[in-house]
Design a protein around this motif. Structure first.
Motif, mmCIF file in Angstrom:
data_model
loop_
_atom_site.group_PDB
_atom_site.id
_atom_site.type_symbol
_atom_site.label_atom_id
_atom_site.label_comp_id
_atom_site.label_asym_id
_atom_site.label_seq_id
_atom_site.Cartn_x
_atom_site.Cartn_y
_atom_site.Cartn_z
ATOM 1 N N GLU A 141 -12.498 -16.819 -133.504
ATOM 2 C CA GLU A 141 -12.244 -15.906 -132.943
ATOM 3 C C GLU A 141 -10.970 -14.927 -133.964
ATOM 4 O OE1 GLU A 141 -14.031 -15.201 -130.771
ATOM 5 O OE2 GLU A 141 -14.416 -16.295 -129.264
ATOM 6 N N HIS A 154 -13.104 -13.509 -136.422
ATOM 7 C CA HIS A 154 -13.414 -12.104 -136.229
ATOM 8 C C HIS A 154 -12.615 -10.995 -136.189
ATOM 9 C CE1 HIS A 154 -16.568 -14.498 -133.430
ATOM 10 N NE2 HIS A 154 -16.560 -14.669 -134.695
ATOM 11 N N ASP A 186 -21.088 -12.836 -136.365
ATOM 12 C CA ASP A 186 -20.032 -12.716 -135.090
ATOM 13 C C ASP A 186 -21.278 -13.054 -133.863
ATOM 14 O OD1 ASP A 186 -17.882 -11.497 -133.488
ATOM 15 O OD2 ASP A 186 -19.652 -10.383 -132.844
ATOM 16 N N GLU A 237 -20.906 -16.435 -131.420
ATOM 17 C CA GLU A 237 -20.817 -16.244 -130.087
ATOM 18 C C GLU A 237 -21.760 -17.058 -129.281
ATOM 19 O OE1 GLU A 237 -18.047 -15.231 -128.588
ATOM 20 O OE2 GLU A 237 -17.441 -14.271 -130.250
ATOM 21 N N GLY A 290 -13.734 -11.608 -126.901
ATOM 22 C CA GLY A 290 -14.720 -12.749 -126.931
ATOM 23 C C GLY A 290 -15.388 -12.886 -128.280
HETATM 24 FE FE LIG Z 1 -15.238 -13.494 -131.010
#
Ligand SMILES: [Fe+2]
Ligand SMILES: [Fe+2]
Length: 468
Positions: free
Chosen positions: A294, A297, A373, A377, A468
């Motif tokens: 994360e 990201h 990404d 996820e 997220g």
């Molecule tokens: Fe993410």
């Protein structure tokens, strides 16, 4: 026939193969010290992510926590191979090591923290990991050498970052003032016989300074000056992203914004990891992997804006998601919300849609970033099934609970405005105009008019996708 072929499968020279080395018991005792310090480094870095304002430190702590967790896991596996049950991996090897880690965890600011971490603890661990490889028998203990080599490689990366962080943050005056504390840390390591425990135990344990008051995790996220107006929720990027009137290329700006905004996920996940006790080690290691993803990201968002020549710091990067979750929910409830949101990214309208937009945008870097990404996820949804859903009878009840927890979170959209923390300024038209100037195209009049806020929106895929 064997002329020129390396002996010992190329592992080592004949002289090294005959090295006296160490017994299994001695190797295990030494590796347990590395394991303890790696776990504590993981804990310290994780604990300090949320309230650390500096973006570079927040993201580096996310990486370093993950790397240390990986190497701790590798050592656990190796110790398990060495005739060890009961493993005793939760036993503190020496009070001096514990003292040193407790002091660094409780460091009052980033300056003391980086000095303790990157000038004392990481270099001491790195020396010990190198020393282990030079001491153990490379043939008999080859599997341990193998994991120590990987560990050394990444500790060197951490050390390299850390040295630069110290130079950037600490001046001579500060260092001089902190010298007594740094000496205290060195004294604690000496009392422990060095980090390795291979030197004579030397002197008594010093008195605690920063850890005299036990450390308390700070749940309130903080950001540095580049993150001005962090309460701003004046633009709803999901509404733009799913509006068919708008062009994929223009939507890339919202994708990059959403990626950069993901800095709130490590700020929230750090609390789940730090405040959840009693789980198997793999829970913490897996959650740390996700936390680092994360943070990464968020860095993809930064890289995206850089690729367009845009200054991301002019955009208000909202942090009220981590703030609200951390201050309104228990760690388990936060995990429930995280899983609920991430599960919502799995259908076609989630991560696949973002990747399709990126593909259609004509900007290959965006497509690449969204591709990875999306893959990340999918992994996170799997980790959620492993570590969250299993506490429920079935997937549906796990999702329903996440939905209820998320509904219960108050966004305080009006409250933050009424308290003067933000005016929820619509930052979109400025950013969009600058991007169009870079691209050498005229702004789309409909896109420039976009002004949908988060005022009445719960930011998830019930409306459409969010964090997220
Ligand atoms: Fe993410
Ligand atoms: Fe995720």
């Amino acid at each position: 026939m064997n002329e020129g072929l390396p002996p010992f499968a190329g592992l080592c020279s004949p002289a090294d193969a005959l090295r006296p080395g160490l017994s299994v018991e001695e190797c295990v005792a030494w590796m347990k010290r590395h394991h303890y310090v790696l776990q504590r480094l993981h804990q310290i870095c994780t604990a300090r992510i949320t309230a650390e304002p500096l973006y570079e430190l927040k993201t580096a702590f996310s990486l370093h926590a993950y790397l240390c967790a990986e190497h701790a896991s590798a050592i656990r596996k190796r110790v398990n191979e060495l005739r060890e049950p009961p493993l005793g991996l939760e036993v503190i090897p020496h009070r001096g090591l514990q003292f040193c880690c407790d002091e660094i965890l409780a460091a009052p600011s980033a300056k003391e923290l980086v000095l303790g971490l990157y000038e004392i603890l990481v270099p001491a661990l790195l020396d010990s990991v190198r020393d282990y490889q030079a001491t153990t028998n490379p043939l008999a203990d080859s599997p341990s050498i193998r994991i120590a080599r990987f560990c050394q490689l990444e500790l060197e990366d951490i050390d390299h970052f850390g040295r630069q962080a110290v130079v950037a943050l600490v001046d001579d005056e500060f260092r001089a003032a902190l010298q007594p504390w740094l000496d205290t840390l060195r004294q604690a390591l000496s009392a422990a016989g060095g980090l390795s425990g291979r030197q004579p135990e030397c002197g008594p344990l010093p008195s605690p300074q920063f850890s005299a008051t036990p450390y308390v995790y700070d749940r309130v996220p903080r950001r540095d000056a580049r993150f001005h107006d962090s309460y701003n929720a004046g633009v709803n990027p999901e509404a733009f992203l799913y509006d068919e009137r708008f062009q994929p290329r223009d939507k890339v700006l919202m994708l990059y914004y959403k990626r950069l905004r993901e800095l709130d996920v490590p700020e929230m996940m750090a609390g789940i990891i730090h405040e959840t006790a009693g789980k198997p080690w793999k829970f913490y290691a897996d959650m740390s992997r996700q936390l680092w993803d994360e943070a990464r990201h968020s860095l993809l968002g930064e890289a995206g804006f850089r690729s367009l020549g845009l200054d991301w710091s002019q955009i208000p990067i909202n942090f009220t998601w981590s703030l609200n979750l951390n201050t309104q929910l228990t760690p388990q409830e936060r995990h429930a919300v995280l899983f609920f949101i991430e599960q919502g990214l799995m259908p076609r309208t989630g991560k696949r849609y973002e990747w399709e937009v990126a593909q259609a945008s004509g900007l290959p870097l965006t497509a690449l970033f969204q591709d990875f990404d999306w893959a990340d996820e999918v992994l996170h949804a799997q980790l959620g099934r492993e570590w969250y859903v299993k506490d429920f009878p079935d997937l549906k009840s796990a999702l329903d609970y996440g939905d209820r927890c998320w509904t219960q979170v108050m966004s305080h959209w009006r409250d933050y405005r009424d308290r003067g923390l933000t005016d929820h300024r619509n930052w979109w038209p400025d950013l969009y105009r600058q991007a169009c100037a870079r691209w050498g195209v005229a702004p789309d009049p409909a896109a420039i008019e976009f002004s949908e806020t988060y005022a009445d929106t719960r930011a998830d895929l019930k409306q459409i996708s969010a964090s997220g």
